[in-house]
Design a protein around this motif. Structure first.
Motif, short mmCIF file in Angstrom:
data_model
loop_
_atom_site.label_atom_id
_atom_site.label_comp_id
_atom_site.label_asym_id
_atom_site.label_seq_id
_atom_site.Cartn_x
_atom_site.Cartn_y
_atom_site.Cartn_z
N HIS A 162 0.87 -1.18 0.00
CA HIS A 162 0.00 0.00 0.00
C HIS A 162 0.91 1.23 0.00
N PRO A 163 0.98 1.95 -1.13
CA PRO A 163 2.03 2.95 -1.32
C PRO A 163 1.96 4.21 -0.46
N PHE A 164 0.84 4.52 0.20
CA PHE A 164 0.79 5.71 1.04
C PHE A 164 1.13 5.43 2.50
N ARG A 165 1.43 4.18 2.82
CA ARG A 165 1.88 3.87 4.17
C ARG A 165 3.29 4.41 4.35
N LYS A 166 3.57 4.91 5.53
CA LYS A 166 4.87 5.54 5.77
C LYS A 166 6.04 4.56 5.69
N ASP A 167 5.77 3.25 5.88
CA ASP A 167 6.85 2.27 5.82
C ASP A 167 7.02 1.65 4.42
N PHE A 168 6.26 2.14 3.45
CA PHE A 168 6.40 1.64 2.08
C PHE A 168 7.67 2.21 1.48
N PRO A 169 8.53 1.37 0.85
CA PRO A 169 9.79 1.89 0.31
C PRO A 169 9.55 2.90 -0.82
N ILE A 170 10.38 3.90 -0.88
CA ILE A 170 10.23 4.98 -1.86
C ILE A 170 10.27 4.44 -3.29
N SER A 171 11.12 3.46 -3.55
CA SER A 171 11.23 2.94 -4.91
C SER A 171 10.30 1.76 -5.17
N GLY A 172 9.55 1.32 -4.18
CA GLY A 172 8.63 0.21 -4.37
C GLY A 172 9.34 -1.13 -4.34
N TYR A 173 8.63 -2.19 -4.74
CA TYR A 173 9.18 -3.54 -4.73
C TYR A 173 9.48 -4.05 -6.13
N VAL A 174 8.60 -3.71 -7.07
CA VAL A 174 8.78 -4.17 -8.45
C VAL A 174 8.63 -2.98 -9.39
N GLU A 175 9.19 -3.15 -10.58
CA GLU A 175 9.00 -2.15 -11.62
C GLU A 175 8.48 -2.85 -12.86
N MET A 176 7.80 -2.11 -13.70
CA MET A 176 7.29 -2.70 -14.93
C MET A 176 7.88 -1.94 -16.11
N ARG A 177 8.09 -2.68 -17.18
CA ARG A 177 8.61 -2.07 -18.40
C ARG A 177 8.14 -2.89 -19.59
N TYR A 178 8.19 -2.26 -20.74
CA TYR A 178 7.82 -2.97 -21.97
C TYR A 178 9.05 -3.72 -22.48
#
Length: 197
Positions: free
Chosen positions: A149-165
């Motif tokens: 859940h990206p608005f939680r304060k403990d969520f990492p700034i860069s996230g966990y996964v990235e998507m690309r074509y």
């Protein structure tokens, strides 16, 4: 002579009783209710003629985990609702804290105001707050396979996964984040003639 704000506070105290904490600051009234009294209080705010809050303007989640620079000791998650009375031309903010930090849960107010539907879905998606009785509680802003859940304060700034074509596979793929975390330190310019030329 009582002001409009004092009249509103008195009407709120009469309708909600001792279970609600009512405060006023900067010309705005805030009501804090317990999770167990949430639906009863919201129904009273709508149906009491002296209040007549017919319209729900906004609903959002809040993460208080780092509130007050880490000195806050209360519950972590809250739901904040803004209501408007067209009849009386006044507004109120209602805050309810989720009793369990590990599984934040409050009742859904969609049976009272249908407009709460997408707002509650957004609070679920971004904060992980669950709304008991919501008919269609699923993600609304993030992707179907999103983790966390990206608005939680403990969520990492860069996230966990990235998507690309991927041009070889001719589709969008998910992969672990490849960005290395770094701290950006702004460069301080100390030249006396900077910006004068």
């Amino acid at each position: 002579m009582t002001t409009k704000l004092e009249t509103l506070q008195l009407a709120l105290q009469t309708a909600l009783g001792e279970g609600a904490a009512i405060s006023a600051a900067l010309g705005e009234v805030t009501v804090v209710v317990k999770a167990a009294d949430y639906i009863r209080s919201m129904t009273a705010l709508r149906d009491t003629p002296a209040l007549a809050f017919e319209q729900m303007i906004d609903l959002c989640g809040v993460d208080y985990s780092e509130y007050g620079e880490g000195t806050y000791e209360g519950p972590r998650f809250a739901v904040v609702v803004h209501l408007l009375s067209l009849t009386h031309n006044w507004r109120v903010r209602v805050r309810v804290f989720c009793p369990d930090d590990d599984m934040p849960l409050v009742e859904s107010i969609t049976p009272i105001w249908r407009a709460a539907n997408w707002f509650e879905r957004e609070a679920f998606d971004l904060f992980g707050i669950l709304f008991d009785g919501h008919g269609d509680l699923r993600r609304i802003l993030t992707d179907y396979g999103f983790i966390g859940h990206p608005f939680r304060k403990d969520f990492p700034i860069s996230g966990y996964v990235e998507m690309r074509y991927d041009p070889d596979q001719k589709r969008v793929i998910y992969q672990p984040v490849t960005i290395e975390p770094r701290e950006n330190i702004p460069r301080v310019i100390r030249e006396e003639t900077y910006g004068t030329k």
